[in-house]
Scaffold this motif. Structure first.
Motif, PDB file in Angstrom:
ATOM      1  N   GLU A  89       0.823  -1.216   0.000  1.00 44.10           N
ATOM      2  CA  GLU A  89       0.000   0.000   0.000  1.00 44.10           C
ATOM      3  C   GLU A  89       0.856   1.265   0.000  1.00 44.10           C
ATOM      4  OE1 GLU A  89      -3.387   0.410  -0.189  1.00 44.10           O
ATOM      5  OE2 GLU A  89      -3.453  -1.741  -0.601  1.00 44.10           O
ATOM      6  N   THR A  90       2.109   1.167   0.428  1.00 44.78           N
ATOM      7  CA  THR A  90       2.973   2.352   0.454  1.00 44.78           C
ATOM      8  C   THR A  90       3.239   2.894  -0.942  1.00 44.78           C
ATOM      9  OG1 THR A  90       4.932   0.925   0.444  1.00 44.78           O
ATOM     10  CG2 THR A  90       4.151   1.683   2.580  1.00 44.78           C
ATOM     11  N   LYS A  92       0.845   3.064  -3.266  1.00 43.84           N
ATOM     12  CA  LYS A  92      -0.443   3.500  -3.806  1.00 43.84           C
ATOM     13  C   LYS A  92      -0.380   4.979  -4.172  1.00 43.84           C
ATOM     14  CE  LYS A  92      -5.223   2.477  -3.117  1.00 43.84           C
ATOM     15  NZ  LYS A  92      -6.180   1.825  -2.273  1.00 43.84           N
ATOM     16  N   GLY A  93      -0.872   5.282  -5.386  1.00 41.94           N
ATOM     17  CA  GLY A  93      -0.876   6.660  -5.864  1.00 41.94           C
ATOM     18  C   GLY A  93       0.439   7.078  -6.503  1.00 41.94           C
ATOM     19  N   LYS A  94       1.425   6.221  -6.518  1.00 41.92           N
ATOM     20  CA  LYS A  94       2.715   6.547  -7.117  1.00 41.92           C
ATOM     21  C   LYS A  94       2.830   5.883  -8.484  1.00 41.92           C
ATOM     22  CE  LYS A  94       4.943   7.147  -2.686  1.00 41.92           C
ATOM     23  NZ  LYS A  94       5.981   6.712  -1.784  1.00 41.92           N
ATOM     24  N   GLN A  95       3.671   6.442  -9.327  1.00 41.18           N
ATOM     25  CA  GLN A  95       3.892   5.913 -10.676  1.00 41.18           C
ATOM     26  C   GLN A  95       4.829   4.703 -10.584  1.00 41.18           C
ATOM     27  OE1 GLN A  95       2.284   7.015 -13.329  1.00 41.18           O
ATOM     28  NE2 GLN A  95       3.248   5.549 -14.678  1.00 41.18           N
ATOM     29  N   ARG A 120      -5.982  -0.298  -9.198  1.00 42.56           N
ATOM     30  CA  ARG A 120      -6.106   0.695  -8.125  1.00 42.56           C
ATOM     31  C   ARG A 120      -5.784   0.120  -6.756  1.00 42.56           C
ATOM     32  NH1 ARG A 120     -11.803   3.068  -9.579  1.00 42.56           N
ATOM     33  NH2 ARG A 120     -11.782   1.276 -10.949  1.00 42.56           N
ATOM     34  N   ASP A 121      -6.029  -1.178  -6.605  1.00 46.02           N
ATOM     35  CA  ASP A 121      -5.732  -1.819  -5.317  1.00 46.02           C
ATOM     36  C   ASP A 121      -4.306  -2.368  -5.269  1.00 46.02           C
ATOM     37  OD1 ASP A 121      -6.073  -3.857  -7.124  1.00 46.02           O
ATOM     38  OD2 ASP A 121      -7.265  -5.116  -5.780  1.00 46.02           O
ATOM     39  N   MET A 122      -3.467  -1.950  -6.226  1.00 47.37           N
ATOM     40  CA  MET A 122      -2.048  -2.330  -6.304  1.00 47.37           C
ATOM     41  C   MET A 122      -1.866  -3.838  -6.495  1.00 47.37           C
ATOM     42  SD  MET A 122      -0.768   0.580  -6.372  1.00 47.37           S
ATOM     43  CE  MET A 122       0.940   0.200  -6.467  1.00 47.37           C
ATOM     44  N   GLU A 144       9.883   2.875  -8.883  1.00 44.39           N
ATOM     45  CA  GLU A 144       9.024   3.991  -8.505  1.00 44.39           C
ATOM     46  C   GLU A 144       9.976   5.177  -8.389  1.00 44.39           C
ATOM     47  OE1 GLU A 144       7.947   7.002  -6.077  1.00 44.39           O
ATOM     48  OE2 GLU A 144       8.906   5.416  -4.944  1.00 44.39           O
TER      49      GLU A 144
END
Length: 158
Positions: A89-90, A92-95, A120-122, A144
């Protein structure tokens, strides 16, 4: 004197010929063994084995960074005939960019490479229906930003 001369001819022995024949057969055996050994196809697990060995410290650093960000899990489901990749989850939202390699140790011709495309849930689902049964290694290389990561899991397809 003729009788002693006839006796030496009658005591003819095959030992020298037998020794020569045995030596020739042995040399033929060794020559055929060398010929077979020279024509044996020797495949390393990877074509770039030596280059990969040199870059091993970088690999160790990738594995260490992967452990630091959290669990990257690969779980195989026999019923669904798929492998589920779950990124932490760390991220999440990163490219996140990378590739998934399905590596078959016994036959490099069966290897496959897929792009890493987490939802979206990685997580990402990898179909295994078309893969041959047996031992596979699922390798995930991803990055990342400027940081690179790596994880690997061995699965047995049944």
């Amino acid at each position: 004197m003729t009788t002693s001369n006839n006796q030496t001819n009658k005591n003819f022995t095959l030992w020298p010929y037998a020794i020569v024949v045995c030596m020739v057969l042995f040399m033929g055996y060794i020559a055929s063994f060398v010929y077979k050994a020279m024509n044996q196809d020797v495949d390393l697990v990877s074509k770039n084995y030596y280059e990969q060995e040199i870059a091993y410290q970088e690999h160790i650093d990738k594995v260490g960074r992967t452990a630091a960000i959290g669990d990257v899990t690969l779980s195989y489901s026999e019923e669904a005939e798929s492998v589920l990749l779950q990124l932490p989850e760390t991220l999440k939202g990163k490219q996140v960019q990378g590739k998934i390699t399905l590596f078959r140790p016994s036959d490099d011709k069966l290897d496959q490479e897929l792009p890493l495309q987490p939802g979206r849930d990685m997580s990402q689902l990898i179909e295994t229906k078309n893969l041959e049964k047996g031992l596979w290694k699922v390798r995930v290389n991803f990055s990342e930003g400027t940081k690179t990561y790596y994880t690997e899991e061995t699965i047995q397809l049944k």
